[in-house]
Motif scaffolding. Structure first.
Motif, PDB file in Angstrom:
ATOM      1  N   GLY A  87     -12.466   0.130  -9.947  1.00 27.58           N
ATOM      2  CA  GLY A  87     -13.815   0.678 -10.012  1.00 27.58           C
ATOM      3  C   GLY A  87     -14.182   1.627  -8.900  1.00 27.58           C
ATOM      4  O   GLY A  87     -14.972   2.549  -9.098  1.00 27.58           O
ATOM      5  N   SER A  88     -13.644   1.426  -7.692  1.00 35.44           N
ATOM      6  CA  SER A  88     -13.961   2.318  -6.576  1.00 35.44           C
ATOM      7  C   SER A  88     -12.865   2.221  -5.537  1.00 35.44           C
ATOM      8  O   SER A  88     -12.046   1.277  -5.540  1.00 35.44           O
ATOM      9  CB  SER A  88     -15.310   1.950  -5.948  1.00 35.44           C
ATOM     10  OG  SER A  88     -15.237   0.698  -5.285  1.00 35.44           O
ATOM     11  N   ALA A  89     -12.870   3.180  -4.603  1.00 39.37           N
ATOM     12  CA  ALA A  89     -11.861   3.186  -3.547  1.00 39.37           C
ATOM     13  C   ALA A  89     -12.047   1.990  -2.617  1.00 39.37           C
ATOM     14  O   ALA A  89     -11.075   1.326  -2.222  1.00 39.37           O
ATOM     15  CB  ALA A  89     -11.937   4.501  -2.772  1.00 39.37           C
ATOM     16  N   GLN A  90     -13.292   1.702  -2.254  1.00 34.76           N
ATOM     17  CA  GLN A  90     -13.548   0.607  -1.330  1.00 34.76           C
ATOM     18  C   GLN A  90     -13.160  -0.742  -1.930  1.00 34.76           C
ATOM     19  O   GLN A  90     -12.664  -1.636  -1.231  1.00 34.76           O
ATOM     20  CB  GLN A  90     -15.030   0.607  -0.939  1.00 34.76           C
ATOM     21  CG  GLN A  90     -15.338  -0.120   0.353  1.00 34.76           C
ATOM     22  CD  GLN A  90     -14.652   0.498   1.567  1.00 34.76           C
ATOM     23  OE1 GLN A  90     -14.673   1.705   1.744  1.00 34.76           O
ATOM     24  NE2 GLN A  90     -14.017  -0.337   2.375  1.00 34.76           N
ATOM     25  N   ALA A  91     -13.371  -0.877  -3.241  1.00 32.67           N
ATOM     26  CA  ALA A  91     -13.051  -2.151  -3.904  1.00 32.67           C
ATOM     27  C   ALA A  91     -11.553  -2.408  -3.963  1.00 32.67           C
ATOM     28  O   ALA A  91     -11.118  -3.556  -4.168  1.00 32.67           O
ATOM     29  CB  ALA A  91     -13.637  -2.165  -5.313  1.00 32.67           C
ATOM     30  N   ALA A  92     -10.734  -1.359  -3.795  1.00 35.70           N
ATOM     31  CA  ALA A  92      -9.280  -1.529  -3.884  1.00 35.70           C
ATOM     32  C   ALA A  92      -8.693  -2.187  -2.648  1.00 35.70           C
ATOM     33  O   ALA A  92      -7.607  -2.795  -2.709  1.00 35.70           O
ATOM     34  CB  ALA A  92      -8.619  -0.172  -4.103  1.00 35.70           C
ATOM     35  N   ILE A  93      -9.380  -2.047  -1.492  1.00 35.29           N
ATOM     36  CA  ILE A  93      -8.840  -2.583  -0.248  1.00 35.29           C
ATOM     37  C   ILE A  93      -8.720  -4.108  -0.345  1.00 35.29           C
ATOM     38  O   ILE A  93      -9.680  -4.810  -0.700  1.00 35.29           O
ATOM     39  CB  ILE A  93      -9.738  -2.204   0.956  1.00 35.29           C
ATOM     40  CG1 ILE A  93      -9.897  -0.679   1.028  1.00 35.29           C
ATOM     41  CG2 ILE A  93      -9.164  -2.748   2.244  1.00 35.29           C
ATOM     42  CD1 ILE A  93      -8.600   0.064   1.180  1.00 35.29           C
ATOM     43  N   GLY A  94      -7.540  -4.607  -0.033  1.00 33.53           N
ATOM     44  CA  GLY A  94      -7.279  -6.045  -0.084  1.00 33.53           C
ATOM     45  C   GLY A  94      -6.695  -6.520  -1.395  1.00 33.53           C
ATOM     46  O   GLY A  94      -6.205  -7.652  -1.486  1.00 33.53           O
ATOM     47  N   LYS A  95      -6.730  -5.676  -2.432  1.00 37.03           N
ATOM     48  CA  LYS A  95      -6.126  -6.060  -3.704  1.00 37.03           C
ATOM     49  C   LYS A  95      -4.603  -6.048  -3.569  1.00 37.03           C
ATOM     50  O   LYS A  95      -4.036  -5.477  -2.627  1.00 37.03           O
ATOM     51  CB  LYS A  95      -6.580  -5.112  -4.818  1.00 37.03           C
ATOM     52  CG  LYS A  95      -8.079  -5.126  -5.065  1.00 37.03           C
ATOM     53  CD  LYS A  95      -8.524  -6.484  -5.546  1.00 37.03           C
ATOM     54  CE  LYS A  95      -9.982  -6.465  -6.022  1.00 37.03           C
ATOM     55  NZ  LYS A  95     -10.941  -6.174  -4.947  1.00 37.03           N
ATOM     56  N   GLN A  96      -3.918  -6.663  -4.562  1.00 32.86           N
ATOM     57  CA  GLN A  96      -2.472  -6.787  -4.473  1.00 32.86           C
ATOM     58  C   GLN A  96      -1.791  -6.220  -5.727  1.00 32.86           C
ATOM     59  O   GLN A  96      -2.295  -6.384  -6.848  1.00 32.86           O
ATOM     60  CB  GLN A  96      -2.078  -8.258  -4.273  1.00 32.86           C
ATOM     61  CG  GLN A  96      -2.525  -8.812  -2.930  1.00 32.86           C
ATOM     62  CD  GLN A  96      -2.074 -10.240  -2.724  1.00 32.86           C
ATOM     63  OE1 GLN A  96      -2.165 -11.075  -3.627  1.00 32.86           O
ATOM     64  NE2 GLN A  96      -1.582 -10.540  -1.518  1.00 32.86           N
ATOM     65  N   VAL A  97      -0.649  -5.568  -5.499  1.00 33.45           N
ATOM     66  CA  VAL A  97       0.115  -4.949  -6.589  1.00 33.45           C
ATOM     67  C   VAL A  97       1.597  -5.192  -6.335  1.00 33.45           C
ATOM     68  O   VAL A  97       2.006  -5.560  -5.225  1.00 33.45           O
ATOM     69  CB  VAL A  97      -0.150  -3.423  -6.672  1.00 33.45           C
ATOM     70  CG1 VAL A  97      -1.613  -3.136  -6.945  1.00 33.45           C
ATOM     71  CG2 VAL A  97       0.301  -2.719  -5.395  1.00 33.45           C
ATOM     72  N   ARG A  98       2.403  -4.987  -7.372  1.00 28.41           N
ATOM     73  CA  ARG A  98       3.848  -5.029  -7.209  1.00 28.41           C
ATOM     74  C   ARG A  98       4.512  -4.253  -8.332  1.00 28.41           C
ATOM     75  O   ARG A  98       3.919  -4.011  -9.379  1.00 28.41           O
ATOM     76  CB  ARG A  98       4.358  -6.457  -7.156  1.00 28.41           C
ATOM     77  CG  ARG A  98       4.174  -7.275  -8.420  1.00 28.41           C
ATOM     78  CD  ARG A  98       4.632  -8.698  -8.199  1.00 28.41           C
ATOM     79  NE  ARG A  98       4.438  -9.535  -9.391  1.00 28.41           N
ATOM     80  CZ  ARG A  98       4.643 -10.846  -9.396  1.00 28.41           C
ATOM     81  NH1 ARG A  98       5.018 -11.466  -8.270  1.00 28.41           N
ATOM     82  NH2 ARG A  98       4.464 -11.552 -10.502  1.00 28.41           N
ATOM     83  N   GLU A  99       5.778  -3.919  -8.088  1.00 28.55           N
ATOM     84  CA  GLU A  99       6.529  -3.111  -9.053  1.00 28.55           C
ATOM     85  C   GLU A  99       7.253  -3.985 -10.065  1.00 28.55           C
ATOM     86  O   GLU A  99       7.314  -3.652 -11.247  1.00 28.55           O
ATOM     87  CB  GLU A  99       7.528  -2.220  -8.310  1.00 28.55           C
ATOM     88  CG  GLU A  99       8.266  -1.232  -9.187  1.00 28.55           C
ATOM     89  CD  GLU A  99       9.183  -0.342  -8.375  1.00 28.55           C
ATOM     90  OE1 GLU A  99       9.882   0.486  -8.973  1.00 28.55           O
ATOM     91  OE2 GLU A  99       9.202  -0.470  -7.126  1.00 28.55           O
TER      92      GLU A  99
END
Length: 514
Positions: free
Chosen positions: A274-286
């Motif tokens: 939803g926003s750039a600020q909301a992405a901080i701290g989220k987790q992803v992987r390949e």
């Protein structure tokens, strides 16, 4: 009339036909010679500005076959257009010598219609090419207004290097070597920041794409969408002038401790959370076997594939990561990297020499490759559009010139053929402005017909050009309004000049014609 006089003096049909064909062929060949001369000069210009990606660009030349083809076309044109009047007036009709018809009759409907068709065709062709050229001009302007995702391109020097397995087999040592090179490059006088990445924007290297899983999102039986991957060092964004809109950059501590961290592009952050600020701290992987990576930063969108391409959603991995493909080796590093060096000395020979010395001081076996500024890379990304613009511009200019010449020729010929009529009208009290309008009006009418036909053709061609356009619609209102106005004004001028000769006609002299 000339043919009638020659026939009356004993010239046979074959002799008259040869003369008419000879005149036409000579004109055609002269045009061909001039065309070859113009083409030779234009070809050198086009090759010099042609995009490097154009296959076999250096081999394009005006060879013997091209000249022979031009000669054959010129000869064929002369024979074709010379044979039409020859057949009509020499072999099909017997003109009556001085029967007064020249004085009393207007141009035959057939001849009049043929010339009108040619003028309409020329105007329609000119409009199509002018519209296409203006669309490309507006595309070029729109591209220049796009924020590429980096800044101060003329002061960013890029240089690539490759560390093969035979030279350094340990992956961690590869990254440490690249770190040492970064420090040496940063020590060069005038350098303000340095970073490296597997690929810099618009450099033409094949991108890395793969799926990206978001923690907490259920994909079911489907695969997540693929994303553009890049591997970067700390300081790369600073060197490129790419803003971090949220979070922070990598540190060398993150790199060597193999901290599970990642930076994503702003469009990926908005799409996913939803926003750039909301992405901080989220987790992803390949991969599902890969540990989750924490999003520590969000970078502004970068036109990685070119200004005319959609900005890809991008994942920026650290320069050294745990190997997600094979546990042996456990660490994966980028062996081919491109350094971005921000300096006001970018592009100078002295800087290149000092860069070579800096790299050699770390490892003398490492060569430098692809030494260029971001401004040069940026220019190459526009090469296809600018080359297409030049080609269309040349074609449009030629078509416009042909259209103007056609209109001027038709009106000028009409004035010369109707000199006696003009004299009679003047003698009966006609105003010269009325007589001018008598010739300008049909020229504008023909132009109007050509414009209407050309607009329909231009709309169809513009839709086919959709892949070349950027930031504008194929049916661009400005282009489809401005070009017809230009053509109408050009036609008015081209018809007004010969029509103005009616002001110089002396009624007495005109009545004595022939």
């Amino acid at each position: 009339q000339e043919i009638s006089i020659r026939a009356a003096l004993g010239a046979g049909r074959a002799r008259i036909a040869r003369e008419l064909l000879l005149e036409s062929v000579v004109l055609g060949l002269i045009g061909g010679v001039l065309g070859v001369g113009v083409a030779a000069a234009a070809l050198r210009l086009l090759v010099s500005i042609g995009p490097a990606s154009l296959p076999r660009l250096s081999e394009i030349s005006l060879d013997t076959r091209s000249v022979a083809f031009t000669f054959a076309i010129s000869l064929f044109s002369g024979l074709l257009f010379g044979s039409l009047p020859t057949w009509k007036y020499v072999f099909r009709q017997r003109s009556t010598l001085l029967d007064g018809s020249v004085r009393t009759t207007s141009i035959s409907r057939e001849r009049h219609r043929a010339r009108n068709v040619l003028v309409v065709t020329q105007v329609a062709m000119a409009l199509v090419l002018l519209v296409c050229a203006l669309l490309m001009v507006r595309t070029f302007a729109a591209l220049h207004n796009v924020d590429p995702g980096f800044s101060d391109a003329s002061h960013i020097q890029t240089v690539s290097t490759w560390i093969p397995d035979q030279l350094i087999s340990n992956s961690e040592m590869v990254t440490r070597t690249e770190n040492d090179i970064t420090d040496k490059l940063a020590g060069i006088p005038g350098v303000t920041s340095v970073g490296f990445a597997r690929a810099v924007p618009m450099d033409g290297n094949q991108p890395n794409w793969d799926s990206l899983y978001l923690k907490g999102k259920d994909y079911g039986a489907t695969e997540p969408p693929i994303r553009f991957f890049n591997y970067i060092s700390p300081g790369f964004f600073h060197a490129m002038g790419t803003r971090l809109v949220a979070g922070r950059d990598f540190t060398w501590s993150d790199i060597y401790s193999l901290r599970p961290s990642v930076i994503v592009s702003e469009n990926l952050a908005r799409e996913s959370w939803g926003s750039a600020q909301a992405a901080i701290g989220k987790q992803v992987r390949e991969f599902s076997s890969m540990p989750w990576q924490e999003v520590i930063g969000v970078a502004e969108d970068v036109h990685t594939l070119g200004l005319d391409e959609k900005v890809p959603a991008t994942v920026y991995w650290p320069a050294m990561v745990r190997n997600p493909y094979d546990p042996q080796p456990a660490i994966m590093a980028s062996r081919f990297v491109t350094f971005a060096i921000h300096t006001n000395r970018a592009g100078t020979a002295s800087l290149q020499s000092e860069m070579q010395q800096a790299v050699s001081s770390v490892n003398a076996s490492l060569p430098l490759a692809s030494v260029q500024t971001m401004q040069e890379i940026y220019g190459k990304s526009l090469a296809r559009t600018s080359f297409t613009l030049v080609m269309l511009g040349i074609a449009a200019a030629m078509a416009l010139a042909l259209g103007i010449i056609g209109i001027y020729g038709v009106i000028s010929y009409a004035v010369s053929q109707r000199t006696r009529e003009i004299g009679i009208r003047l003698a009966l009290g006609a105003r010269k402005n009325e007589l001018r309008w008598m010739f300008v009006r049909p020229a504008l009418l023909l132009t109007g017909i050509g414009v209407v036909i050309g607009l329909g053709a231009a709309a169809a061609v513009a839709r086919l050009m959709r892949t070349l356009l950027f930031g504008i619609s194929p049916i661009d209102p400005l282009s489809f309004v401005a070009v017809p106005l230009i053509l109408v004004l050009a036609a008015a001028l081209a018809s007004f000049l010969p029509a103005s000769r009616v002001a110089t006609v002396n009624p007495v002299d005109a009545l004595r014609v022939e």
